[in-house]
Enzyme design. Sequence first.
Site, mmCIF file in Angstrom:
data_model
loop_
_atom_site.group_PDB
_atom_site.id
_atom_site.type_symbol
_atom_site.label_atom_id
_atom_site.label_comp_id
_atom_site.label_asym_id
_atom_site.label_seq_id
_atom_site.Cartn_x
_atom_site.Cartn_y
_atom_site.Cartn_z
ATOM 1 N N CYS A 271 13.122 9.425 8.981
ATOM 2 C CA CYS A 271 13.040 8.862 10.213
ATOM 3 C C CYS A 271 14.199 8.868 11.122
ATOM 4 C CB CYS A 271 12.352 7.239 10.172
ATOM 5 S SG CYS A 271 13.428 6.532 8.740
ATOM 6 N N LYS B 58 1.004 -1.406 0.129
ATOM 7 C CA LYS B 58 -0.136 0.093 0.076
ATOM 8 C C LYS B 58 0.847 1.248 0.044
ATOM 9 C CE LYS B 58 -2.393 3.223 1.864
ATOM 10 N NZ LYS B 58 -1.911 4.303 1.791
ATOM 11 N N GLU C 37 8.421 0.491 12.093
ATOM 12 C CA GLU C 37 9.738 1.869 12.261
ATOM 13 C C GLU C 37 8.806 2.990 12.205
ATOM 14 O OE1 GLU C 37 11.508 4.545 11.506
ATOM 15 O OE2 GLU C 37 11.909 3.633 9.423
ATOM 16 N N GLU D 76 8.738 14.451 17.084
ATOM 17 C CA GLU D 76 9.156 14.437 15.992
ATOM 18 C C GLU D 76 8.671 15.570 15.042
ATOM 19 O OE1 GLU D 76 10.290 10.828 12.882
ATOM 20 O OE2 GLU D 76 8.175 11.210 13.148
HETATM 21 O O1 TXE Z 1 1.948 9.536 8.671
HETATM 22 P P1 TXE Z 1 0.960 8.162 8.994
HETATM 23 P P2 TXE Z 1 1.567 11.061 7.875
HETATM 24 C C1 TXE Z 1 5.478 10.981 10.972
HETATM 25 C C2 TXE Z 1 6.171 12.369 10.807
HETATM 26 C C3 TXE Z 1 4.975 12.950 10.167
HETATM 27 C C4 TXE Z 1 3.834 12.265 10.797
HETATM 28 C C5 TXE Z 1 2.607 12.158 10.000
HETATM 29 O O2 TXE Z 1 6.397 12.762 12.109
HETATM 30 O O3 TXE Z 1 5.048 14.567 10.463
HETATM 31 O O4 TXE Z 1 4.289 11.166 11.005
HETATM 32 O O5 TXE Z 1 2.792 11.658 8.617
HETATM 33 C C6 TXE Z 1 -0.740 4.985 5.966
HETATM 34 N N1 TXE Z 1 -3.890 2.028 8.724
HETATM 35 N N2 TXE Z 1 6.297 10.021 9.809
HETATM 36 O O6 TXE Z 1 0.296 11.254 8.228
HETATM 37 O O7 TXE Z 1 -0.280 8.575 9.122
HETATM 38 C C7 TXE Z 1 -0.554 6.137 4.999
HETATM 39 O O8 TXE Z 1 -1.348 6.057 3.990
HETATM 40 C C8 TXE Z 1 -2.855 1.608 7.893
HETATM 41 C C9 TXE Z 1 7.419 9.329 10.276
HETATM 42 O O9 TXE Z 1 2.048 10.462 6.444
HETATM 43 O O10 TXE Z 1 1.729 7.401 9.803
HETATM 44 C C10 TXE Z 1 0.949 6.075 4.826
HETATM 45 O O11 TXE Z 1 1.213 5.186 3.849
HETATM 46 N N3 TXE Z 1 -2.159 2.675 7.277
HETATM 47 C C11 TXE Z 1 7.710 7.955 9.345
HETATM 48 C C12 TXE Z 1 1.567 5.636 6.076
HETATM 49 O O12 TXE Z 1 0.326 4.944 6.829
HETATM 50 C C13 TXE Z 1 -2.418 4.014 7.414
HETATM 51 C C14 TXE Z 1 7.380 8.554 7.939
HETATM 52 C C15 TXE Z 1 2.389 6.760 7.183
HETATM 53 O O13 TXE Z 1 1.128 7.438 7.645
HETATM 54 C C16 TXE Z 1 -3.548 4.168 8.366
HETATM 55 C C17 TXE Z 1 6.159 9.064 7.701
HETATM 56 C C18 TXE Z 1 -4.158 3.403 8.943
HETATM 57 N N4 TXE Z 1 -5.129 3.843 9.990
HETATM 58 C C19 TXE Z 1 5.686 9.902 8.609
HETATM 59 N N5 TXE Z 1 -3.209 5.551 8.437
HETATM 60 C C20 TXE Z 1 9.124 7.656 9.646
HETATM 61 N N6 TXE Z 1 9.057 6.594 10.300
HETATM 62 O O14 TXE Z 1 9.940 7.715 8.988
HETATM 63 C C21 TXE Z 1 -2.348 6.365 7.424
HETATM 64 N N7 TXE Z 1 -1.730 5.086 6.936
#
Ligand code: TXE
Length: 486
Positions: free
Chosen positions: A282, A174, A248, A381
């Site tokens: 990250c 996904k 992660e 973060e």
């Molecule tokens: O993250 P999400 P977002 C952190 C970073 C950023 C914050 C928000 O601080 O500002 O998260 O970003 C999918 N069930 N990181 O909103 O929601 C979504 O489609 C299953 C750190 O983008 O965590 C995307 O593919 N999947 C990080 C992925 O999850 C779901 C990298 C990440 O989204 C879902 C990104 C659900 N209920 C953001 N909701 C790192 N570790 O590097 C969303 N998604």
Amino acid sequence: MQIIPMLINGKWVQGDGQELINVVNPSTGEVLAQIKNASKAQVDEAVRAARHAYESEEWRKVKAYERGQLLIQLAQYIRMHAEEWSLLECRDVGKPLTQARADVEAAARYFEFYGGAADKIMGDTIPIEDGILNAVVLEPVGVTVHIVPWNYPLQITARSVAAAIATGNAVIVKSAEDTPLTTHAMTKWFADKLPRGIFQHITGLGRDVGPFLTTHADINHITFTGSVPTGIEVMKAAAQNIVPVTLELGGKSPNIVFKDAPMEQALEGVMRAIIQNAGQTCSAGARLLIEKDVKEMFVAKLVKKFQTLKIGPGEADVDMGPLLNHQQYLKISTLLKQAKENGYVISGGETITIKGYEKGYYIQPTILDGVDANATLAQEEIFGPVLTILTFTSIDEAIALANGTDYGLVAGVWSKDLDTAHYVASRVKAGQVFVNNYGAAGGIQMPFGGYKKSGIGREKGFVALRNYTQMKNIAIRYSTPNHDSE
Ligand code: TXE
């Protein structure tokens, strides 16, 4: 406008969802493509197809080294099309071309690394007694789900997909709603090389489509990279069916600089660790912990370095590109406004408008000083190019500060003294510790994952193969022919 199709059960299909979701180039604001949400029925079909493909004789008969060869062929294909894929990633994420090229090379290396490993995933034998051969075999887990974020879409897809296919699983990816382009390119390559259902790509908004996958009763593993709150949702969903997860979840990683550090290297390392991918990494080095005696000198030099950085569109191959989207831009510019009001900003702190790219999400790389170690700016973060400085006077204070957040992904230690470096490395609660460098050039081979809320499990390296295998113990009793005849 192209609507990115999904690959489900060997067919290219659009999501059933009514809404068209724009995929935007963060450097320009241009709409690059659109996606639609997969429906629950489409996700069900994908899981059924994956299960069928995984159980099929056709897939079972593919030899381990053949799976490996296929992944190595993909690595070669990626290298042959490196410039094209780099441009896709650069436009989709907004990252400078040099960074996008490094990501493409890293993706090729993941496929090569796990392709090479495919026929070397060995079990064990355990001595029991005469007449018993006890073997421990590693079998694939089955259907694996890979939920990928938007910051390093190609690399993060490659690292887990390569390990899962090397071990013989059926994979469903996904992609993040903002960045489906390189996953789509990868899907096109896999489409006619693997049996139907072994590699599938689902698109859509995470909050809508994600739960269809994570709550599905017929999946066997979820790899998720993203935020802590979504990680918690994923883990809760997976718990309903006792499905294991690899999570992660980012960090607030420290660079700890002692007065005997190799200063020029430390300055460059500290800066690169927070501006890479505009801080949307990250493992970003989001906190500088600096020894008091050298703080003034170090920070003055760091500010100078920050102020010479070129910010602009990814395709101009500047030092730092824009933030990913309006949501990130709003979140970070609001935080910076508050930081300015509190007098913490010592460099940067402003949003930027670039002529010709007025719709891009640009902000200055920023340094904050005077923030309390327990304040949100030093704890949470930010996921932008914002470095928070904290000061220490003793090694134990440095360690306490380093460990003083809920996260524990990465830490950098800068000191020429072996005792200092080793003492700190052994006491810092982080999944990776770098001494006098930060990141070791990517580290395809190195286990990567977090302590505390930074996650569960490890990706990268040989150890990640364990995420996608199930251990089975087979004890075989045999008797010697002579004994039988007596
Ligand atoms: O993250 P999400 P977002 C952190 C970073 C950023 C914050 C928000 O601080 O500002 O998260 O970003 C999918 N069930 N990181 O909103 O929601 C979504 O489609 C299953 C750190 O983008 O965590 C995307 O593919 N999947 C990080 C992925 O999850 C779901 C990298 C990440 O989204 C879902 C990104 C659900 N209920 C953001 N909701 C790192 N570790 O590097 C969303 N998604």
